[in-house]
Write a protein that holds these residues in place. Structure first.
Motif, short mmCIF file in Angstrom:
data_model
loop_
_atom_site.label_atom_id
_atom_site.label_comp_id
_atom_site.label_asym_id
_atom_site.label_seq_id
_atom_site.Cartn_x
_atom_site.Cartn_y
_atom_site.Cartn_z
N ILE A 68 -22.84 -55.00 26.76
CA ILE A 68 -21.63 -55.60 26.19
C ILE A 68 -20.41 -54.75 26.54
N PHE A 69 -20.54 -53.45 26.34
CA PHE A 69 -19.42 -52.55 26.62
C PHE A 69 -19.12 -52.48 28.11
N ILE A 70 -20.16 -52.55 28.94
CA ILE A 70 -19.95 -52.56 30.39
C ILE A 70 -19.18 -53.81 30.80
N TYR A 71 -19.58 -54.94 30.24
CA TYR A 71 -18.91 -56.19 30.59
C TYR A 71 -17.46 -56.21 30.09
N ILE A 72 -17.24 -55.74 28.87
CA ILE A 72 -15.87 -55.66 28.35
C ILE A 72 -15.02 -54.74 29.22
N GLY A 73 -15.62 -53.61 29.64
CA GLY A 73 -14.91 -52.68 30.52
C GLY A 73 -14.53 -53.34 31.83
N ALA A 74 -15.46 -54.13 32.40
CA ALA A 74 -15.17 -54.84 33.65
C ALA A 74 -14.03 -55.84 33.45
N ALA A 75 -14.06 -56.55 32.32
CA ALA A 75 -13.00 -57.53 32.04
C ALA A 75 -11.64 -56.86 31.91
N VAL A 76 -11.60 -55.72 31.23
CA VAL A 76 -10.35 -54.98 31.07
C VAL A 76 -9.82 -54.51 32.43
N LEU A 77 -10.71 -54.00 33.26
CA LEU A 77 -10.32 -53.55 34.59
C LEU A 77 -9.75 -54.70 35.42
N VAL A 78 -10.40 -55.86 35.34
CA VAL A 78 -9.95 -57.02 36.11
C VAL A 78 -8.58 -57.48 35.65
N ILE A 79 -8.41 -57.62 34.35
CA ILE A 79 -7.11 -58.04 33.82
C ILE A 79 -6.03 -57.04 34.22
N GLY A 80 -6.35 -55.76 34.09
CA GLY A 80 -5.39 -54.72 34.48
C GLY A 80 -5.01 -54.81 35.94
N LEU A 81 -6.00 -55.03 36.82
CA LEU A 81 -5.72 -55.10 38.26
C LEU A 81 -4.89 -56.33 38.59
N LEU A 82 -5.19 -57.47 37.98
CA LEU A 82 -4.43 -58.69 38.26
C LEU A 82 -2.97 -58.53 37.85
N ILE A 83 -2.74 -57.91 36.70
CA ILE A 83 -1.37 -57.66 36.25
C ILE A 83 -0.67 -56.69 37.22
N TYR A 84 -1.39 -55.65 37.60
CA TYR A 84 -0.84 -54.64 38.52
C TYR A 84 -0.47 -55.26 39.86
N ILE A 85 -1.37 -56.05 40.43
CA ILE A 85 -1.11 -56.69 41.72
C ILE A 85 0.08 -57.63 41.63
N SER A 86 0.22 -58.31 40.48
CA SER A 86 1.29 -59.29 40.31
C SER A 86 2.66 -58.64 40.13
N LEU A 87 2.71 -57.51 39.46
CA LEU A 87 3.99 -56.92 39.06
C LEU A 87 4.49 -55.80 39.96
N LYS A 88 3.59 -55.17 40.73
CA LYS A 88 4.04 -54.03 41.53
C LYS A 88 4.94 -54.50 42.68
N SER A 89 5.71 -53.58 43.21
CA SER A 89 6.56 -53.89 44.35
C SER A 89 5.81 -53.64 45.66
N TYR A 90 6.18 -54.40 46.68
CA TYR A 90 5.56 -54.27 48.00
C TYR A 90 6.65 -54.01 49.04
N PRO A 91 6.29 -53.37 50.16
CA PRO A 91 7.28 -53.11 51.21
C PRO A 91 7.86 -54.41 51.77
N LEU A 92 9.12 -54.39 52.10
CA LEU A 92 9.77 -55.56 52.70
C LEU A 92 10.31 -55.16 54.07
N ASP A 93 9.39 -54.93 54.98
CA ASP A 93 9.76 -54.52 56.35
C ASP A 93 9.60 -55.72 57.28
#
Length: 323
Positions: free
Chosen positions: A180-205
């Motif tokens: 249960i804790f492993i699965y919750i940990g995976a869910a938290v990591l996924v949500i965190g990564l999706l937010i991070y990918i969505s909000l971070k800035s990327y190079p505009l070259d």
């Protein structure tokens, strides 16, 4: 230095007239997607759910962290950084987005690392696994789409993922609610990564023609795919372990049928639904759920269906006698 090495390898490739191009294109082709997932699922359906979980979860974890590092470092492809680098044209279709780390090597090192962790007694499988990872690493260099830094970082990600998953699955076996804790940990990591990918800035070259070298929107959408695969695997593992608990014993004929039919359905689902729909939609969340759907369905619903069918005597020893 890594680009100088790549240029030297390119010089050798051109000297031999590209005679190995097709071989290394093939090696790269079988380093991703259903070429890895289907064999892992056959182990899951027919032989050992526990060993298959090692392989599947190591693979999923490796590509998950690969997606994180790609989004974090935003390293351009070798030919963008050095105009001397001329990749093999046939490799460009699978070499979009950023370069570091190599997605192909992350996939294979996680998958084959899981195989090695699960089947330590089979020396020939260990040798084969090491060979396939080494060939995949070299193929990405030979084709000119990655640098040594890219492939060795990906190898490290796969190795760490393998060790981490072996540790976590052992905890799940040892302690009652650890899963249960492993699965919750995976869910938290996924949500965190999706937010991070969505909000971070990327190079505009931009290149010399005024076109973005890497489109941040496309990078964001593509960045949702591997976390989707990872979460589909972890969800499938958790649901089966907690609620389905299917028995993968059966006759040889039943096991062959599961593997052939399951493999065909998996490839059909990916190529006829996930792929075409993914080309139409331009939304990261949709891509996340599309990629999540495949491992989830084939780790939960498909075993339920084939066990229901087999319970009615399909390809059982008794039915074979009647035939």
């Amino acid at each position: 230095m890594d680009l100088d090495f790549l240029f030297g390898l390119q010089t050798w490739r051109e000297a031999i007239g590209g005679s190995l191009d097709n071989f290394f294109l093939f090696i790269s082709l079988i380093a991703v997607d259903y070429f890895l997932m289907v064999p892992a699922l056959i182990i899951y359906w027919d032989f050992s759910k526990r060993k298959a979980a090692n392989v599947l979860c190591s693979y999923g974890t490796s590509i998950f962290f690969g997606a994180f590092f790609k989004a974090t470092f935003c390293v351009y492809r070798p030919w963008v950084r050095d105009s001397r680098i001329k990749p093999v044209p046939g490799a460009l279709g699978a070499a979009s987005g950023y370069s570091f780390p190599s997605g192909h090597v992350s996939s294979t090192s996680g998958f084959y690392g899981g195989l090695i962790a699960s089947f330590k007694k089979y020396w020939w499988l260990i040798v084969f696994s090491i060979l396939m990872v080494a060939l995949t690493m070299f193929s990405r260099l030979y084709l000119g789409v990655h640098t040594p830094q890219d492939v060795f970082a990906a190898l490290g990600i796969g190795a760490v993922s393998t060790v981490l998953i072996a540790f976590l699955l052992n905890l799940a076996d040892k302690y009652k609610n650890a899963d249960i804790f492993i699965y919750i940990g995976a869910a938290v990591l996924v949500i965190g990564l999706l937010i991070y990918i969505s909000l971070k800035s990327y190079p505009l070259d931009y290149d010399e023609y005024g076109k973005l070298i890497v489109d941040p929107k496309k990078m964001t959408v593509d960045g949702f795919k591997d976390p989707g695969v990872f979460f589909g695997i972890m969800t499938g593992w958790f649901i089966e372990r907690r609620f389905i608990k299917f028995d993968n014993s059966g006759t040889t004929a039943q096991k062959i049928a599961r593997a052939v039919i399951g493999g065909f359905l998996y490839i059909a689902w990916e190529t006829l639904l996930v792929g075409p729909v993914g080309k139409i939609v331009d939304n990261g969340i949709m891509h996340f759920f599309l990629k999540m759907s495949t491992p989830l369905l084939f780790m939960t619903l498909y075993p339920i269906i084939f066990k229901k069918i087999e319970s009615k005597g399909f390809l059982s020893k008794e039915s074979a006698k009647v035939i």
